[in-house]
Scaffold this active site. Structure first.
Site, mmCIF file in Angstrom:
data_model
loop_
_atom_site.group_PDB
_atom_site.id
_atom_site.type_symbol
_atom_site.label_atom_id
_atom_site.label_comp_id
_atom_site.label_asym_id
_atom_site.label_seq_id
_atom_site.Cartn_x
_atom_site.Cartn_y
_atom_site.Cartn_z
ATOM 1 N N HIS A 23 -1.880 8.604 -1.986
ATOM 2 C CA HIS A 23 -2.242 9.245 -0.715
ATOM 3 C C HIS A 23 -1.083 10.109 -0.213
ATOM 4 C CE1 HIS A 23 -4.876 5.448 -0.015
ATOM 5 N NE2 HIS A 23 -5.697 6.448 -0.267
ATOM 6 N N LYS A 47 -16.737 -2.860 7.364
ATOM 7 C CA LYS A 47 -15.785 -3.251 6.323
ATOM 8 C C LYS A 47 -14.805 -4.268 6.890
ATOM 9 C CE LYS A 47 -15.038 0.431 2.924
ATOM 10 N NZ LYS A 47 -14.035 1.373 2.413
ATOM 11 N N ARG A 96 -9.066 11.436 -8.399
ATOM 12 C CA ARG A 96 -8.202 10.847 -9.428
ATOM 13 C C ARG A 96 -8.795 11.000 -10.819
ATOM 14 N NH1 ARG A 96 -8.088 5.283 -6.289
ATOM 15 N NH2 ARG A 96 -10.244 5.969 -6.279
ATOM 16 N N SER A 134 -5.811 1.630 -3.347
ATOM 17 C CA SER A 134 -5.438 0.572 -2.399
ATOM 18 C C SER A 134 -5.990 -0.764 -2.887
ATOM 19 C CB SER A 134 -5.995 0.875 -1.007
ATOM 20 O OG SER A 134 -5.508 2.097 -0.542
HETATM 21 O O1 PNS Z 1 -10.979 6.353 1.584
HETATM 22 P P1 PNS Z 1 -12.465 6.166 1.636
HETATM 23 O O2 PNS Z 1 -12.808 4.792 2.117
HETATM 24 O O3 PNS Z 1 -13.134 6.524 0.336
HETATM 25 O O4 PNS Z 1 -12.978 7.204 2.748
HETATM 26 C C1 PNS Z 1 -14.344 7.377 2.989
HETATM 27 C C2 PNS Z 1 -14.584 8.263 4.224
HETATM 28 C C3 PNS Z 1 -13.838 7.726 5.423
HETATM 29 C C4 PNS Z 1 -14.114 9.668 3.931
HETATM 30 C C5 PNS Z 1 -16.118 8.270 4.464
HETATM 31 O O5 PNS Z 1 -16.585 6.961 4.467
HETATM 32 C C6 PNS Z 1 -16.506 8.937 5.762
HETATM 33 O O6 PNS Z 1 -16.345 10.123 5.943
HETATM 34 N N1 PNS Z 1 -17.063 8.161 6.711
HETATM 35 C C7 PNS Z 1 -17.471 8.649 7.997
HETATM 36 C C8 PNS Z 1 -18.971 8.546 8.199
HETATM 37 C C9 PNS Z 1 -19.674 9.820 7.789
HETATM 38 O O7 PNS Z 1 -19.396 10.885 8.281
HETATM 39 N N2 PNS Z 1 -20.631 9.678 6.851
HETATM 40 C C10 PNS Z 1 -21.441 10.773 6.345
HETATM 41 C C11 PNS Z 1 -20.672 11.736 5.466
HETATM 42 S S1 PNS Z 1 -20.939 11.494 3.790
#
Ligand code: PNS
Length: 184
Positions: A23, A47, A96, A134
């Site tokens: 990150h 979560k 990745r 993570s």
């Molecule tokens: O690091 P992560 O957990 O893969 O991040 C995921 C994240 C936070 C980018 C994604 O879950 C997110 O954008 N959540 C917000 C809810 C949202 O907007 N959902 C619809 C878009 S696909």
């Protein structure tokens, strides 16, 4: 067609539970590409994280203070709404491996449908961190393995502390957590 904004603000969203050197590599590179980079932690009640949002923000702040154009915040609800609230025109995500791409593409296309003016930019992860997540870092340290060089030292210290406190309630969550969280 929309003209280029004078100041390009990008959001780097994620769970960051906790931040890894992968990150951090992306943050460093993003800080060179955009005028402002906002690292935004998702507040997700469904979560069960290892670290609270406040703890994750604290760890992030500790490692980003060398980048004057980078800041940390948190958000709930839709990412596109958060981006609009922060006047951001770019979403930054790291890739990745090809396996990341399917999930990332799906999210990028959904976000574009929700907000066509917002562009998602993918950066390939630094090759030395392409296996780092993570979730794996938490699993390795919970089983007594070496995670040196995979997370910033301050994060390693906090992880060690968290997994050492056997009687603390978070410890239970910590062990369950490494098997629950599939991606990061
Ligand atoms: O690091 P992560 O957990 O893969 O991040 C995921 C994240 C936070 C980018 C994604 O879950 C997110 O954008 N959540 C917000 C809810 C949202 O907007 N959902 C619809 C878009 S696909």
């Amino acid at each position: 067609m929309q003209s280029k904004p004078e100041c390009v603000i990008a959001i780097y969203p994620g769970s960051f539970d906790p931040i890894t050197n992968g990150h951090l590599d992306l943050i460093q590179r993003g800080s060179r590409l955009f005028d402002r980079l906002v690292v935004s932690i998702l507040r997700n009640e469904t979560k069960e994280p290892l670290f609270s949002v406040e703890e994750r923000m604290e760890m992030l702040r500790e490692v980003i203070d060398v980048y004057p154009n980078v800041e940390v915040d948190s958000f709930g609800g839709l990412l596109v709404d958060h981006a609009a609230a922060r006047s951001a025109t770019v979403l930054l995500r790291g890739i990745r491996a090809i396996s990341d791409y399917e999930y990332e593409l799906q999210m990028a296309l959904m976000n574009r449908r929700l907000q066509p003016q917002l562009e998602t930019i993918f950066l390939p992860a630094g090759e030395q961190y392409s296996f780092v997540s993570s979730r794996l870092v938490k699993e390795v340290i919970s089983l007594g393995g070496d995670i040196g060089g995979l997370v910033p030292p301050t994060v390693e210290r906090r992880l060690r502390e968290r997994f050492r406190r056997k009687d603390a309630p978070i410890e239970k969550t910590a062990r369950e957590h490494v098997t629950q969280d599939k991606k990061k």
